[in-house]
Enzyme design. Structure first.
Site, PDB file in Angstrom:
ATOM      1  N   SER A 186      -0.476  -4.534  -2.463  1.00  0.00           N
ATOM      2  CA  SER A 186       0.040  -3.346  -2.787  1.00  0.00           C
ATOM      3  C   SER A 186      -1.145  -2.651  -3.447  1.00  0.00           C
ATOM      4  O   SER A 186      -1.440  -1.338  -2.795  1.00  0.00           O
ATOM      5  CB  SER A 186       1.155  -3.331  -3.830  1.00  0.00           C
ATOM      6  OG  SER A 186       1.494  -2.005  -3.974  1.00  0.00           O
ATOM      7  N   ASP A 199       3.731   0.285   2.067  1.00  0.00           N
ATOM      8  CA  ASP A 199       3.838  -0.423   0.675  1.00  0.00           C
ATOM      9  C   ASP A 199       4.925   0.674   0.259  1.00  0.00           C
ATOM     10  O   ASP A 199       5.597   0.314  -0.867  1.00  0.00           O
ATOM     11  CB  ASP A 199       2.314  -0.064   0.138  1.00  0.00           C
ATOM     12  CG  ASP A 199       2.498  -0.338  -1.574  1.00  0.00           C
ATOM     13  OD1 ASP A 199       2.624  -1.475  -1.646  1.00  0.00           O
ATOM     14  OD2 ASP A 199       2.088   0.520  -2.230  1.00  0.00           O
ATOM     15  N   HIS A 203      -9.580   2.296 -10.017  1.00  0.00           N
ATOM     16  CA  HIS A 203      -8.077   1.817  -9.859  1.00  0.00           C
ATOM     17  C   HIS A 203      -7.887   1.350 -11.230  1.00  0.00           C
ATOM     18  O   HIS A 203      -8.522   0.338 -11.701  1.00  0.00           O
ATOM     19  CB  HIS A 203      -7.441   1.107  -8.796  1.00  0.00           C
ATOM     20  CG  HIS A 203      -6.186   0.916  -8.695  1.00  0.00           C
ATOM     21  ND1 HIS A 203      -5.322   1.806  -8.584  1.00  0.00           N
ATOM     22  CD2 HIS A 203      -5.349  -0.108  -9.265  1.00  0.00           C
ATOM     23  CE1 HIS A 203      -3.983   1.377  -8.751  1.00  0.00           C
ATOM     24  NE2 HIS A 203      -3.918  -0.029  -9.180  1.00  0.00           N
ATOM     25  N   LYS A 216      -3.716   0.403  -0.782  1.00  0.00           N
ATOM     26  CA  LYS A 216      -4.141   1.797  -1.209  1.00  0.00           C
ATOM     27  C   LYS A 216      -5.303   2.003  -1.481  1.00  0.00           C
ATOM     28  O   LYS A 216      -5.920   3.116  -0.881  1.00  0.00           O
ATOM     29  CB  LYS A 216      -3.248   2.270  -2.381  1.00  0.00           C
ATOM     30  CG  LYS A 216      -1.557   2.146  -1.807  1.00  0.00           C
ATOM     31  CD  LYS A 216      -0.647   2.759  -2.950  1.00  0.00           C
ATOM     32  CE  LYS A 216      -0.383   1.468  -3.536  1.00  0.00           C
ATOM     33  NZ  LYS A 216       0.659   1.757  -4.716  1.00  0.00           N
ATOM     34  N   ARG A 251      11.004  -3.616  -4.024  1.00  0.00           N
ATOM     35  CA  ARG A 251      10.577  -4.594  -4.998  1.00  0.00           C
ATOM     36  C   ARG A 251      11.316  -4.337  -6.477  1.00  0.00           C
ATOM     37  O   ARG A 251      11.538  -5.046  -6.969  1.00  0.00           O
ATOM     38  CB  ARG A 251       9.033  -4.820  -5.082  1.00  0.00           C
ATOM     39  CG  ARG A 251       8.743  -5.637  -3.766  1.00  0.00           C
ATOM     40  CD  ARG A 251       7.052  -5.675  -3.855  1.00  0.00           C
ATOM     41  NE  ARG A 251       6.452  -6.048  -4.883  1.00  0.00           N
ATOM     42  CZ  ARG A 251       5.192  -5.767  -5.347  1.00  0.00           C
ATOM     43  NH1 ARG A 251       4.713  -4.765  -4.828  1.00  0.00           N
ATOM     44  NH2 ARG A 251       4.605  -6.129  -6.302  1.00  0.00           N
TER      45      ARG A 251
END
Lengths: 448, 448
Positions: A183, A161, A82, A187, A168
């Site tokens: 968040s 999320d 990520h 995932k 947000r």
């Protein structure tokens, strides 16, 4: 406890009980939570902060809000990567087939561009025929064939999320570290990998502009991985300038393949990929140190295996790379180009990379809202980066738009000029890797 | 500027520009502002605070959001009073006719009970026939006849505040001083009086529990009055115990009239009214000092003029006071009563007045949501207050419910006992008036 009581408790600085966090997230997914109360709670959280325990429970509750994937029937180790987002970040395009070539299995889900940062899915879609919407069965077929696969993230993964993130984004409550970690990590953890490496970008083009905040995020992510049973490694990488030479969808795909083929003038790009791969190899117990893993990654590239895997993977997902190359040759004559001349002689000492990302977006490479359309050829070719000498009037960069787009406005040329500082003195070249934090140690081994 | 930009600016601690505040309030009334963004902004305001200039512009914008009343064709001075809310606060019932007897004109709008505090409109509705919903023309007729009138506040006066207040209530964003001042003062200023006196309650039964916060509110209110062209005076009054002897709608009406008739054992109630009246008289230039005005008020009561005006006013709005008296005599035999015995010998040293207000609400004297129905006879008769000696087993208070209500639960008796502290030592009697701040001076002349 009602939501009003949760807001009151948070405003008093209290820690929200685990059961209440889970109930809240259930209510969010069932749409029984009023968004105006949720946004007030999020703002109070931005001021009071989330404790680590709250962050852990929120991550758990987010994961439980949707489906979780299971790849355990595939040959392991199953790995994932990520990135916290940057400008010119084509790492996934290179790293996923490269990891497959190094013997790992990579079922990856990616996102689309938003704001000043690009998105892997948009980049892949610039390859004619490439299909980012595969079923689970189709994913498995591709993985069995080539060892990796990248698809667009489905809506059934961590739906809570998605709702919270939209709110947000609309209420300026994005910057609290616990909310960010829950968040991102929910995932990744729901996507079913055995081991994960995080590329935590740090600098003017990144979400984290200070090393302290990047490290804090990495620390929380590593703890979450430990407490939720998934080994995680982190690399904190430099995002003070665009990664590589190009920013834009088709251009980045072309640069990624060139870098795998050893044709890139940008060693940073390959070095970052090799470090991420090395950390991932040691994270899933394929080597004694990340340096050893890094060396193994280098061998997989030098042997041509990584490039071969890249081509096989693109083809396996229906992509016609030859047509992209052909379109480039044809398009080059028709592209709308604008050269950005240097305003004076000197050495580039600073690049405001967020601003450069915004220029790319305004050219058509990204989107401000999900409704905006992408021009696959839009983007920036950076001719000079930090430490490079430039001569007044010579090109800093070329701004690009596809043949069908309107000409590049002079305003964007000036914007790029203003984003680049030229100094009369030599500058220290920034390293691409700022810190490495291997799985579940939580200790920095480079830097502070 | 979009709302998201306003949220960002406030989070950075910036002062919101006047034009943006007015645009925001227009958007709120036109329902073009997303409530989840507004609640996030309100929460950021609770943390960052509103500056005085922001408060002034918000007050202006609130006033401009609806109709403003004009009583200039009536004989002046036109005066008004506002209380920040308390327990047993029957001041409006006494003060309005009393001021009329002292030569002032009083077109007053009042609210209903919510939470632990009572509401003047609910109290007046316990008088058979009393009409709180008069048209503007009907109000004028009553005022021409008796000099005063009290009606329920219409929805067209400061509609923006109604929307914002509902949202603040649901998101725990009620306690920021600028938001409070803009909410209170916009309604008072839009109601068209020439001069206003504020009864700022302070203590365990009040919204402001500390003298510092009560003074801060009074300071802002006085400045707003000066900058918006309306002379305002403030009295900070003690709400560490219920005002007078009764809490509850019909009982408070009966106590108010008894106090005007000089039959009340509670001098505090009359003293507070005379002080408020004195401040109002000097505020509208009817006297050299508030003490002089206070003396004039006392004379209007001692002469019987205030009581006479009370009776004429109740009748002018259709109220049948004799029927209320008759119902009391009849109901007294049928009321559901529960005596609260003292748990030990001693002197009452403390009364948790919010808790006592909650007991009254749960008896049926008030409401938690606007849908709750009121029992006009429900309430509390306080037999002993701070400084009074009590004997174990003797009554501290009597809890009351109407004939049709279920019996008083023992839980409420215990709740009242717990709200009252009995000490072995003598305690200093608190004064009812804590501070007086005459119009537009902003200086305390009693106390700190």
């Amino acid at each position: 406890m009602e939501l009003l009581s949760l807001i009151r408790a948070k405003r008093r600085g209290a820690e929200l009980p685990a059961a209440e966090i889970h109930r809240l997230v259930t209510g969010i997914v069932e749409h029984s939570v009023a968004d105006y109360q949720l946004s007030a709670l999020l703002m109070a959280i931005c001021y009071e902060g989330l404790s680590y325990n709250e962050t852990l429970e929120l991550t758990r509750a987010f994961i439980d809000s949707g489906v979780t994937l299971d790849w355990s029937h595939l040959p392991g180790p199953i790995v994932d990567k990520h990135s916290t987002g940057g400008v010119g970040d084509k790492v996934s395009l290179m790293l996923m087939p490269w990891l497959a070539a190094a013997g790992l299995t990579v079922p990856k889900m990616s996102g689309r561009s938003l704001g000043h940062t690009g998105g892997t899915i948009d980049k892949l879609e610039s390859i004619p025929g490439f299909d980012v919407n595969l079923s689970g069965r189709q994913m498995e077929d591709v993985i069995k064939q080539v060892g990796c696969c990248i698809v667009a993230q489905g809506a059934n993964l961590v739906p809570a999320d998605k709702i919270v993130y939209t709110l947000r984004d609309a209420t300026d409550t994005v910057d609290e570290m616990g909310l960010i970690a829950a968040s991102v990590m929910s995932k990744k953890l729901a996507a079913g990998a055995d081991c994960i490496v995080l590329d935590v970008k740090c600098g003017s083009g990144a979400f984290f502009t200070s090393l302290a905040r990047a490290r804090k995020f990495a620390d929380i992510a590593l703890r979450l991985g430990r407490d939720l049973g998934k080994p995680i490694g982190c690399v904190i990488s430099n995002m003070e300038q665009p990664l590589g030479r190009t920013v834009g969808n088709a251009m980045e795909v072309l640069e990624a393949r060139a870098a795998l083929a050893g044709e890139s003038p940008q060693p940073d790009l390959s070095a970052l990929c090799a470090t991420l791969g090395g950390v991932l190899l040691v994270t899933c117990n394929r080597g004694a140190s990340y340096q050893e893993g890094q060396a193994r990654m280098e061998r997989a590239r030098e042997s041509g295996a990584a490039l071969e895997r890249f081509d096989a993977w693109i083809a396996a997902q229906g992509g016609d790379y030859a047509r992209l190359e052909a379109a480039r040759t044809k398009a080059e004559k028709e592209l709308r180009l604008a050269t950005v001349p240097a305003l004076k002689d000197g050495v580039i000492s600073d690049m405001d990379t967020r601003r450069i990302g915004e220029v790319a977006r305004r050219l058509g490479a990204g989107r401000l809202t999900t409704a905006d359309r992408i021009d696959p050829w839009a983007g920036i070719l950076c001719r000079a980066k930090i430490g490079d000498s430039v001569v007044q009037g010579e090109p800093l960069a070329v701004l690009v738009r596809g043949p069908a787009a309107p000409p590049v406005p002079g305003e964007l040329v000036r914007e790029y000029q203003q984003a680049v500082a030229v100094s009369s003195y030599a500058v220290e070249l920034p390293g691409i890797v700022l810190d490495v934090m291997p799985a579940n140690r939580g200790l920095s081994i480079i830097g502070g």
